[in-house]
Enzyme design. Structure first.
Site, PDB file in Angstrom:
ATOM      1  CB  CYS A 146      -0.872  -0.035   1.257  1.00 39.81           C
ATOM      2  SG  CYS A 146      -1.905   1.408   1.481  1.00 39.81           S
TER       3      CYS A 146
ATOM      4  CB  CYS B  68      -3.062   4.016  -5.562  1.00 38.28           C
ATOM      5  SG  CYS B  68      -4.368   3.117  -4.687  1.00 38.28           S
TER       6      CYS B  68
HETATM    7  N1  DGL Z   1      -4.005   0.576  -2.213  1.00 42.18           N
HETATM    8  C1  DGL Z   1      -3.582   1.647  -1.433  1.00 42.18           C
HETATM    9  C2  DGL Z   1      -2.383   2.402  -1.946  1.00 42.18           C
HETATM   10  O1  DGL Z   1      -1.551   1.832  -2.635  1.00 42.18           O
HETATM   11  C3  DGL Z   1      -4.609   2.449  -0.651  1.00 42.18           C
HETATM   12  C4  DGL Z   1      -5.872   2.826  -1.328  1.00 42.18           C
HETATM   13  C5  DGL Z   1      -6.901   3.385  -0.335  1.00 42.18           C
HETATM   14  O2  DGL Z   1      -7.336   2.640   0.509  1.00 42.18           O
HETATM   15  O3  DGL Z   1      -7.232   4.581  -0.460  1.00 42.18           O
HETATM   16  O4  DGL Z   1      -2.214   3.561  -1.646  1.00 42.18           O
END
Ligand code: DGL
Length: 186
Positions: free
Chosen positions: A76, A176
């Site tokens: 993440c 993301c």
């Molecule tokens: N998948 C996550 C990232 O890479 C977070 C997305 C979220 O929950 O807003 O930032």
């Protein structure tokens, strides 16, 4: 390690986004055992403060610690940019973060960076952006992560024009892990 002597790695994201990294890790390191935690109940993470992200991350890393995980991958960008340094100090196992994909886009003149609001606030993104020679637009599509969670696995249902700015960049950084699912539509 598990009972068969395999190294155990915990992989963590706010939801399904980190599964894109999990799939790659499993392909490259088939001898490891992976545990995945997608915190769908608290997603999206992108609008949360550092204090909230730290508290949610500690809960998940505590769980991984309790089952004897040997290392944790923060799959993440949002958690990595806000919390990786703090988490590395707090846990005995290695905590690996997700690196911003900005470096790979060094050759693009006009670049669009898509990431969550929390990620774009980080000093790391601001620094990488300053060091870039070309023109960069950073954009946080506010409702896109929720749309990805809601529509999976039918990502073609998501209308990109409702979420993305009308630009024609030379390259797009998917900052993301959720956005990786939309690569071909973006
Ligand atoms: N998948 C996550 C990232 O890479 C977070 C997305 C979220 O929950 O807003 O930032």
């Amino acid at each position: 390690m598990d009972r068969e002597g395999r190294v155990c790695v915990g992989v963590f994201d706010s939801g399904i986004g980190g599964m894109t990294l999990l799939a790659e890790c499993r392909r490259r390191m088939p001898s490891l055992r992976f545990y995945y935690y997608g915190d769908n109940g608290n997603a999206p993470y992108g609008g949360k403060s550092k204090a909230e992200l730290l508290s949610l991350s500690r809960r998940v890393l505590g769980l991984f610690a309790s089952i004897g995980t040997d290392a944790v991958l923060l799959a993440c960008n949002t958690v990595t940019t806000a919390c990786v340094e703090d988490l590395r100090k707090e846990y005995a196992f290695p905590v690996v973060g997700t690196e911003p994909a900005l470096r790979a886009a060094a050759g693009c003149e006009n670049l669009l960076v898509l990431a969550t609001a929390a990620t774009l606030k980080s000093g790391e993104y601001a620094r990488l952006q300053r060091e870039r020679a070309g023109h960069t637009v950073c954009f946080a599509p506010e409702k896109l992560v929720a749309a990805i969670e809601r529509n999976a696995p039918f990502f073609e249902k998501i209308g990109m024009a409702d979420h993305l700015p009308a630009l024609h960049p030379d390259g797009v950084v998917l900052g993301c892990t959720h956005f990786v699912y939309l690569k071909k539509y973006i």
